[in-house]
Design a protein around this motif. Structure first.
Motif, PDB file in Angstrom:
ATOM      1  N   THR A 213     -70.642 113.369  89.532  1.00 37.77           N
ATOM      2  CA  THR A 213     -69.503 112.805  90.252  1.00 37.77           C
ATOM      3  C   THR A 213     -68.957 111.617  89.476  1.00 37.77           C
ATOM      4  OG1 THR A 213     -70.800 111.233  91.554  1.00 37.77           O
ATOM      5  CG2 THR A 213     -70.589 113.486  92.417  1.00 37.77           C
ATOM      6  N   LEU A 214     -67.851 111.103  89.932  1.00 34.51           N
ATOM      7  CA  LEU A 214     -67.228 109.956  89.277  1.00 34.51           C
ATOM      8  C   LEU A 214     -68.160 108.760  89.208  1.00 34.51           C
ATOM      9  CD1 LEU A 214     -63.691 110.169  90.939  1.00 34.51           C
ATOM     10  CD2 LEU A 214     -64.174 110.482  88.504  1.00 34.51           C
ATOM     11  N   ASN A 215     -69.022 108.593  90.217  1.00 35.03           N
ATOM     12  CA  ASN A 215     -69.882 107.406  90.302  1.00 35.03           C
ATOM     13  C   ASN A 215     -71.285 107.632  89.770  1.00 35.03           C
ATOM     14  OD1 ASN A 215     -67.869 105.776  91.566  1.00 35.03           O
ATOM     15  ND2 ASN A 215     -68.273 106.833  93.508  1.00 35.03           N
ATOM     16  N   THR A 216     -71.541 108.762  89.154  1.00 30.35           N
ATOM     17  CA  THR A 216     -72.874 109.032  88.622  1.00 30.35           C
ATOM     18  C   THR A 216     -73.192 108.056  87.486  1.00 30.35           C
ATOM     19  OG1 THR A 216     -72.731 111.375  89.170  1.00 30.35           O
ATOM     20  CG2 THR A 216     -74.351 110.744  87.508  1.00 30.35           C
ATOM     21  N   PRO A 217     -74.338 107.357  87.541  1.00 27.52           N
ATOM     22  CA  PRO A 217     -74.718 106.420  86.475  1.00 27.52           C
ATOM     23  C   PRO A 217     -74.873 107.135  85.138  1.00 27.52           C
ATOM     24  CG  PRO A 217     -76.059 106.059  88.439  1.00 27.52           C
ATOM     25  CD  PRO A 217     -75.309 107.339  88.658  1.00 27.52           C
ATOM     26  N   LEU A 218     -74.649 106.380  84.078  1.00 29.74           N
ATOM     27  CA  LEU A 218     -74.702 106.952  82.738  1.00 29.74           C
ATOM     28  C   LEU A 218     -76.039 107.624  82.457  1.00 29.74           C
ATOM     29  CD1 LEU A 218     -73.543 107.402  79.921  1.00 29.74           C
ATOM     30  CD2 LEU A 218     -74.316 105.101  79.316  1.00 29.74           C
ATOM     31  N   LYS A 219     -77.133 107.028  82.880  1.00 26.80           N
ATOM     32  CA  LYS A 219     -78.450 107.605  82.637  1.00 26.80           C
ATOM     33  C   LYS A 219     -78.546 109.015  83.228  1.00 26.80           C
ATOM     34  CE  LYS A 219     -83.356 107.012  83.671  1.00 26.80           C
ATOM     35  NZ  LYS A 219     -84.388 106.162  84.342  1.00 26.80           N
ATOM     36  N   ASP A 220     -78.033 109.180  84.441  1.00 30.46           N
ATOM     37  CA  ASP A 220     -78.091 110.484  85.097  1.00 30.46           C
ATOM     38  C   ASP A 220     -77.127 111.487  84.442  1.00 30.46           C
ATOM     39  OD1 ASP A 220     -79.967 109.534  86.873  1.00 30.46           O
ATOM     40  OD2 ASP A 220     -78.473 108.909  88.351  1.00 30.46           O
ATOM     41  N   ARG A 251     -71.880 109.999  72.121  1.00 35.31           N
ATOM     42  CA  ARG A 251     -72.075 109.377  70.811  1.00 35.31           C
ATOM     43  C   ARG A 251     -70.996 108.346  70.536  1.00 35.31           C
ATOM     44  NH1 ARG A 251     -73.383 114.742  69.485  1.00 35.31           N
ATOM     45  NH2 ARG A 251     -71.274 115.113  68.673  1.00 35.31           N
ATOM     46  N   ARG A 252     -69.772 108.683  70.889  1.00 37.39           N
ATOM     47  CA  ARG A 252     -68.678 107.727  70.669  1.00 37.39           C
ATOM     48  C   ARG A 252     -68.845 106.487  71.541  1.00 37.39           C
ATOM     49  NH1 ARG A 252     -66.013 112.655  69.881  1.00 37.39           N
ATOM     50  NH2 ARG A 252     -65.663 112.951  72.122  1.00 37.39           N
ATOM     51  N   MET A 253     -69.336 106.683  72.764  1.00 38.48           N
ATOM     52  CA  MET A 253     -69.565 105.549  73.664  1.00 38.48           C
ATOM     53  C   MET A 253     -70.658 104.640  73.124  1.00 38.48           C
ATOM     54  SD  MET A 253     -72.005 104.507  76.063  1.00 38.48           S
ATOM     55  CE  MET A 253     -72.849 106.055  76.378  1.00 38.48           C
ATOM     56  N   LEU A 254     -71.735 105.212  72.620  1.00 42.00           N
ATOM     57  CA  LEU A 254     -72.849 104.421  72.102  1.00 42.00           C
ATOM     58  C   LEU A 254     -72.453 103.618  70.867  1.00 42.00           C
ATOM     59  CD1 LEU A 254     -75.759 107.020  72.492  1.00 42.00           C
ATOM     60  CD2 LEU A 254     -75.458 104.898  73.796  1.00 42.00           C
ATOM     61  N   SER A 255     -71.526 104.189  70.069  1.00 41.47           N
ATOM     62  CA  SER A 255     -71.117 103.489  68.847  1.00 41.47           C
ATOM     63  C   SER A 255     -70.100 102.388  69.109  1.00 41.47           C
ATOM     64  CB  SER A 255     -70.540 104.492  67.846  1.00 41.47           C
ATOM     65  OG  SER A 255     -69.339 105.069  68.348  1.00 41.47           O
ATOM     66  N   SER A 256     -69.482 102.411  70.285  1.00 42.45           N
ATOM     67  CA  SER A 256     -68.427 101.428  70.560  1.00 42.45           C
ATOM     68  C   SER A 256     -68.752 100.472  71.699  1.00 42.45           C
ATOM     69  CB  SER A 256     -67.114 102.156  70.883  1.00 42.45           C
ATOM     70  OG  SER A 256     -67.261 102.950  72.050  1.00 42.45           O
ATOM     71  N   THR A 257     -69.893 100.653  72.357  1.00 40.28           N
ATOM     72  CA  THR A 257     -70.231  99.834  73.526  1.00 40.28           C
ATOM     73  C   THR A 257     -71.604  99.202  73.344  1.00 40.28           C
ATOM     74  OG1 THR A 257     -68.982 101.363  74.929  1.00 40.28           O
ATOM     75  CG2 THR A 257     -70.477  99.838  76.045  1.00 40.28           C
ATOM     76  N   GLU A 258     -71.692  97.888  73.556  1.00 39.04           N
ATOM     77  CA  GLU A 258     -72.976  97.195  73.432  1.00 39.04           C
ATOM     78  C   GLU A 258     -73.774  97.257  74.736  1.00 39.04           C
ATOM     79  OE1 GLU A 258     -72.493  93.261  72.014  1.00 39.04           O
ATOM     80  OE2 GLU A 258     -71.534  93.852  70.129  1.00 39.04           O
ATOM     81  N   LYS A 262     -74.218  99.548  82.949  1.00 40.08           N
ATOM     82  CA  LYS A 262     -73.474  99.643  84.205  1.00 40.08           C
ATOM     83  C   LYS A 262     -72.393 100.728  84.188  1.00 40.08           C
ATOM     84  CE  LYS A 262     -74.115  94.739  85.304  1.00 40.08           C
ATOM     85  NZ  LYS A 262     -73.442  93.433  85.627  1.00 40.08           N
ATOM     86  N   LEU A 263     -72.350 101.463  83.096  1.00 39.64           N
ATOM     87  CA  LEU A 263     -71.320 102.485  82.988  1.00 39.64           C
ATOM     88  C   LEU A 263     -71.595 103.678  83.902  1.00 39.64           C
ATOM     89  CD1 LEU A 263     -70.682 102.622  79.119  1.00 39.64           C
ATOM     90  CD2 LEU A 263     -69.289 101.505  80.880  1.00 39.64           C
ATOM     91  N   LYS A 264     -70.509 104.252  84.376  1.00 44.53           N
ATOM     92  CA  LYS A 264     -70.592 105.451  85.211  1.00 44.53           C
ATOM     93  C   LYS A 264     -69.797 106.579  84.554  1.00 44.53           C
ATOM     94  CE  LYS A 264     -71.001 102.730  89.466  1.00 44.53           C
ATOM     95  NZ  LYS A 264     -70.415 102.432  90.803  1.00 44.53           N
ATOM     96  N   ALA A 265     -69.921 107.743  85.129  1.00 44.65           N
ATOM     97  CA  ALA A 265     -69.247 108.915  84.554  1.00 44.65           C
ATOM     98  C   ALA A 265     -67.755 108.683  84.400  1.00 44.65           C
ATOM     99  CB  ALA A 265     -69.507 110.138  85.425  1.00 44.65           C
ATOM    100  N   GLU A 266     -67.153 108.057  85.371  1.00 43.58           N
ATOM    101  CA  GLU A 266     -65.708 107.812  85.359  1.00 43.58           C
ATOM    102  C   GLU A 266     -65.281 106.982  84.155  1.00 43.58           C
ATOM    103  OE1 GLU A 266     -62.254 106.287  88.477  1.00 43.58           O
ATOM    104  OE2 GLU A 266     -64.353 105.686  88.775  1.00 43.58           O
ATOM    105  N   ASP A 267     -66.180 106.128  83.659  1.00 46.26           N
ATOM    106  CA  ASP A 267     -65.829 105.209  82.586  1.00 46.26           C
ATOM    107  C   ASP A 267     -65.774 105.889  81.211  1.00 46.26           C
ATOM    108  OD1 ASP A 267     -65.794 103.030  84.402  1.00 46.26           O
ATOM    109  OD2 ASP A 267     -67.987 102.906  84.286  1.00 46.26           O
TER     110      ASP A 267
END
Length: 320
Positions: A213-220, A251-258, A262-267
């Motif tokens: 879902t939109l609010n699913t945490p990044l880990k999940d 991969r793109r998120m990991l290379s551009s975000t420190e 707190k990121l979620k699927a929507e982000d």
């Protein structure tokens, strides 16, 4: 012979045969169209027969007719006069193939077929031959010469016979309104068959159905992508697909975000993902993947999420 000489000689042979095939166009006449109508209106099968190389051509034409909606069987001319005439039924039409139309077996066979009152169609290079005179319809496959330098080995003549058979089969296909769906019924095996009948639903029904879902945490999100082994997950807002997250997005998120705790699927999702109907043909899915240079598609059934089609699925099915 040197390579250059061999290549030149091969081109000469191709030109000889090409010229002969082009000339067949001028030999198509009312007898041809009458033969097509006779087969189309017949309640029986088409029996193809011949001797020598013509028999081999007859076998191939049988295969073409059967695969395009005209029931056909092969009967060797030599076997026919030694018992196999029982193959021919009352409503069958017989096509006899012979370059000369005067071979001994043909001279015995043709009158027997006529005695049975079956329609006889000749594919011959000699309209005035014994076979040509006996036949109800003659498909003229005349060639000036064989590609063989001694003008002996059946080469150009058998090619002409084959082309005439193809013309006959495809005209019948046209009259029957034979469609790609009909073709698929007779070709269920192999890659060709799958391009004709395999649908997206046949693939999605075998795949896992990753979704968050939109609010699913990044880990999940990562867990969902990993456990379903498709390298992707759909992002849903209630029953509607609103985005897609691929392993490439991660991969793109990991290379551009420190800080991504707190990121979620929507982000991180890509909005407006490429979709395809679950009832579409698998070959259409391949075209869409190639056009957009992507490896996954979201499949929808009446607007609702139905699953994922991966490029690897199409490779596995032999579509590619």
């Amino acid at each position: 012979m040197e390579d250059v000489a061999i290549q030149s000689y091969a081109r000469d042979i191709i030109r000889i045969e090409a010229k002969a095939i082009a000339n067949l166009e001028s030999l198509i006449d009312k007898s041809f169209s009458d033969a097509v109508h006779a087969i189309f209106q017949s309640k029986g099968r088409v029996i193809l027969t011949g001797i020598g190389k013509s028999a081999i051509i007859a076998s191939k034409i049988v295969a073409t007719l059967n695969s395009t909606g005209t029931p056909a069987i092969f009967m060797h001319a030599a076997d026919a006069i030694h018992g196999d005439l029982g193959t021919i039924l009352e409503d069958d039409i017989v096509i006899c193939i012979s370059k000369s139309g005067n071979t001994p077996e043909i001279k015995v066979l043709a009158p027997l077929i006529k005695n049975f009152k079956n329609t006889l169609i000749a594919i011959t290079g000699n309209k005035e031959s014994f076979l040509g005179q006996q036949a109800d319809f003659v498909l003229n496959s005349f060639v000036e010469k064989e590609a063989c330098p001694n003008n002996l080995a059946p080469t150009t003549s058998t090619t002409a016979q084959l082309v005439m058979g193809d013309a006959l089969a495809v005209c019948l296909l046209k009259l029957r309104g034979f469609s790609s769906d009909d073709f698929a019924k007779f070709h269920p095996g192999g890659a060709l068959g799958k391009t004709l009948y395999l649908r997206v639903s046949n693939i999605t029904s075998q795949n896992m159905k990753p979704q968050v879902t939109l609010n699913t945490p990044l880990k999940d999100v990562i867990v969902e992508i990993s456990k379903n082994m498709l390298g992707v997950t759909a992002v849903l807002d209630q029953d509607k697909v609103v985005g897609i997250i691929t392993d490439g997005d991660l991969r793109r998120m990991l290379s551009s975000t420190e800080d991504f705790t707190k990121l979620k699927a929507e982000d991180i999702m890509s909005r407006n993902p490429k979709t395809i109907s679950n009832s579409a043909m698998a070959i259409d899915a391949l075209e869409l993947l190639e056009k957009n240079d992507i490896t996954q598609l979201i499949a929808l059934d009446s607007g609702k999420y139905a699953g994922v089609v991966h490029l690897h699925n199409l490779v596995k099915e032999g579509i590619i």
